[in-house]
Write an enzyme that holds these catalytic residues in place. Structure first.
Site, PDB file in Angstrom:
ATOM      1  N   SER A  11      -1.193   1.599   6.269  1.00 52.34           N
ATOM      2  CA  SER A  11      -0.290   2.168   7.266  1.00 52.34           C
ATOM      3  C   SER A  11      -0.714   3.590   7.630  1.00 52.34           C
ATOM      4  CB  SER A  11       1.133   2.206   6.710  1.00 52.34           C
ATOM      5  OG  SER A  11       1.173   3.077   5.588  1.00 52.34           O
ATOM      6  N   TYR A  42       5.233   1.881   6.830  1.00 50.78           N
ATOM      7  CA  TYR A  42       5.557   0.461   6.701  1.00 50.78           C
ATOM      8  C   TYR A  42       6.709   0.250   5.699  1.00 50.78           C
ATOM      9  CZ  TYR A  42       1.044  -1.106   8.803  1.00 50.78           C
ATOM     10  OH  TYR A  42      -0.012  -1.374   9.622  1.00 50.78           O
ATOM     11  N   GLY A  43       6.759   1.135   4.711  1.00 50.67           N
ATOM     12  CA  GLY A  43       7.606   0.885   3.536  1.00 50.67           C
ATOM     13  C   GLY A  43       9.096   0.904   3.785  1.00 50.67           C
ATOM     14  N   CYS A  73      -2.898  -1.465   0.965  1.00 48.86           N
ATOM     15  CA  CYS A  73      -1.484  -1.090   1.104  1.00 48.86           C
ATOM     16  C   CYS A  73      -0.651  -2.098   0.317  1.00 48.86           C
ATOM     17  CB  CYS A  73      -1.127  -1.136   2.589  1.00 48.86           C
ATOM     18  SG  CYS A  73       0.616  -0.867   2.930  1.00 48.86           S
ATOM     19  N   ASN A  74       0.109  -1.608  -0.636  1.00 45.41           N
ATOM     20  CA  ASN A  74       0.964  -2.504  -1.431  1.00 45.41           C
ATOM     21  C   ASN A  74       2.008  -3.185  -0.547  1.00 45.41           C
ATOM     22  OD1 ASN A  74       0.587  -1.778  -4.613  1.00 45.41           O
ATOM     23  ND2 ASN A  74       0.131  -0.028  -3.318  1.00 45.41           N
ATOM     24  N   THR A  75       2.580  -2.417   0.380  1.00 45.36           N
ATOM     25  CA  THR A  75       3.655  -2.945   1.220  1.00 45.36           C
ATOM     26  C   THR A  75       3.147  -4.081   2.106  1.00 45.36           C
ATOM     27  OG1 THR A  75       4.524  -0.684   1.266  1.00 45.36           O
ATOM     28  CG2 THR A  75       5.453  -2.241   2.842  1.00 45.36           C
ATOM     29  N   CYS A 191       2.130   2.531  -4.607  1.00 43.56           N
ATOM     30  CA  CYS A 191       1.878   2.755  -3.172  1.00 43.56           C
ATOM     31  C   CYS A 191       0.580   3.529  -3.114  1.00 43.56           C
ATOM     32  CB  CYS A 191       3.017   3.567  -2.558  1.00 43.56           C
ATOM     33  SG  CYS A 191       2.641   4.242  -0.912  1.00 43.56           S
ATOM     34  N   THR A 192      -0.305   3.140  -2.193  1.00 52.36           N
ATOM     35  CA  THR A 192      -1.641   3.747  -2.195  1.00 52.36           C
ATOM     36  C   THR A 192      -1.634   5.213  -1.754  1.00 52.36           C
ATOM     37  OG1 THR A 192      -2.026   2.784  -0.005  1.00 52.36           O
ATOM     38  CG2 THR A 192      -2.855   1.562  -1.924  1.00 52.36           C
TER      39      THR A 192
HETATM   40  N1  DGL Z   1       0.441   3.032   1.486  1.00 54.57           N
HETATM   41  C1  DGL Z   1       1.413   2.021   1.612  1.00 54.57           C
HETATM   42  C2  DGL Z   1       1.596   1.225   0.310  1.00 54.57           C
HETATM   43  O1  DGL Z   1       0.686   1.132  -0.456  1.00 54.57           O
HETATM   44  C3  DGL Z   1       2.725   2.246   2.272  1.00 54.57           C
HETATM   45  C4  DGL Z   1       3.140   3.527   2.832  1.00 54.57           C
HETATM   46  C5  DGL Z   1       4.157   3.336   3.933  1.00 54.57           C
HETATM   47  O2  DGL Z   1       3.719   3.155   5.075  1.00 54.57           O
HETATM   48  O3  DGL Z   1       5.359   3.316   3.663  1.00 54.57           O
HETATM   49  O4  DGL Z   1       2.632   0.670   0.059  1.00 54.57           O
END
Ligand code: DGL
Length: 273
Positions: A11, A42-43, A73-75, A191-192
């Site tokens: 994101s 995104y989160g 991205c985890n999300t 979260c990355t």
């Molecule tokens: N970096 C993203 C993750 O690993 C999410 C950050 C976001 O956009 O909220 O979840």
């Protein structure tokens, strides 16, 4: 003809923490990195938004003939990887999920903190992961609204005040950290973006708390998969891989983060997808 690149997206700038591990593991590979900061965070958005954005980015990267794709991205991984795998069965797809299993192996108190976005923590994929480890440790999960966004902004301004305040608020809400009985001795960065706040977390929690993320594991998994992909042209083993940086948002944010944290100076290009 040049060697095919590996696509990486997030994101925003968070996926740079994964790109850093990928470059260390695969120094001769070319990478195309896309920050979707024009449509972030995104989160704190619904799954339909994250899926629509992930589909658009994956289609674009496929049109660039990538040989593998890392959802850094985890999300986005939690919300989309099962669907994207069905839609692109030919494409090696690697995702990232909170490092619960490594944390269980490291923890001595059996009490583990997990910081992640609200959306990751609410996902069925995370719930399944949590259930699979629930008998092995106690997990204290903490949604960290606003932290990824604050980290994003600080990359450009160099002002980390908000990052530090949010880290203090969220770790404070999780309970006591330390190596004594019933204390949280291991913290998972789910979260990355958060590895870019790990120095602040370390200062808050002290030297004994273990801070873990999945960057290196994702890079190793990518290496294993890439080795199995038949490619027309292999990267030259003597040459350093190139990184192309794109963003759907403000180029200066990704430019500053890539320079600050990865020492990359390649000009960021604006992408409209
Ligand atoms: N970096 C993203 C993750 O690993 C999410 C950050 C976001 O956009 O909220 O979840």
């Amino acid at each position: 003809m040049t060697a095919q690149a590996i696509g990486v997206f997030d994101s925003g700038i968070g996926g740079l923490s994964i790109l850093q591990a990928l470059r260390a593991e695969l120094p001769h590979e070319h990478f195309i990195y896309i920050s979707d900061s024009g449509h972030a965070p995104y989160g704190e958005r619904d799954e339909a938004h994250v899926l629509a954005r992930s589909r658009a980015i994956v289609s674009h990267l496929v049109s660039q003939n990538v040989k593998a794709l890392v959802i850094a991205c985890n999300t986005a991984t939690a919300a989309t990887i099962h669907l994207l795998r069905t839609e692109h069965p030919e494409l090696p797809l690697i995702g990232v999920e909170p490092a619960l299993k490594p944390a269980v192996a490291l923890s001595k108190t059996g009490r583990i903190g997990v910081m992640a976005t609200r959306s990751t923590l609410a996902s069925a994929k995370f719930q399944a992961l949590l259930d699979s480890q629930a008998e092995r440790a106690t997990f204290v999960v903490q949604p960290c609204d606003g932290l990824a966004d604050a980290i994003e902004r600080s990359a450009e301004t160099g002002d980390f005040t908000k990052n530090i305040a949010l880290c203090a608020r969220y770790t404070g809400a999780m309970g006591l950290f330390g190596t004594e009985k019933d204390q949280i001795d291991t913290l998972v960065l789910g979260c990355t973006h958060y590895p870019f706040a790990s120095a602040h977390l370390r200062a808050l929690l002290g030297p004994e708390v273990q801070i873990v993320d999945n960057g290196i594991a994702v890079a190793r998994q990518t290496k294993r998969l890439v080795q199995t992909v038949p490619t027309e042209v292999l990267p030259a083993p003597s040459a350093e891989g190139q990184v192309s940086l794109f963003t759907t948002g403000q180029p200066q944010t990704l430019q500053a983060a890539a320079g600050r944290w990865l020492g990359l100076s390649a000009a960021v290009k604006k992408l409209s997808i």
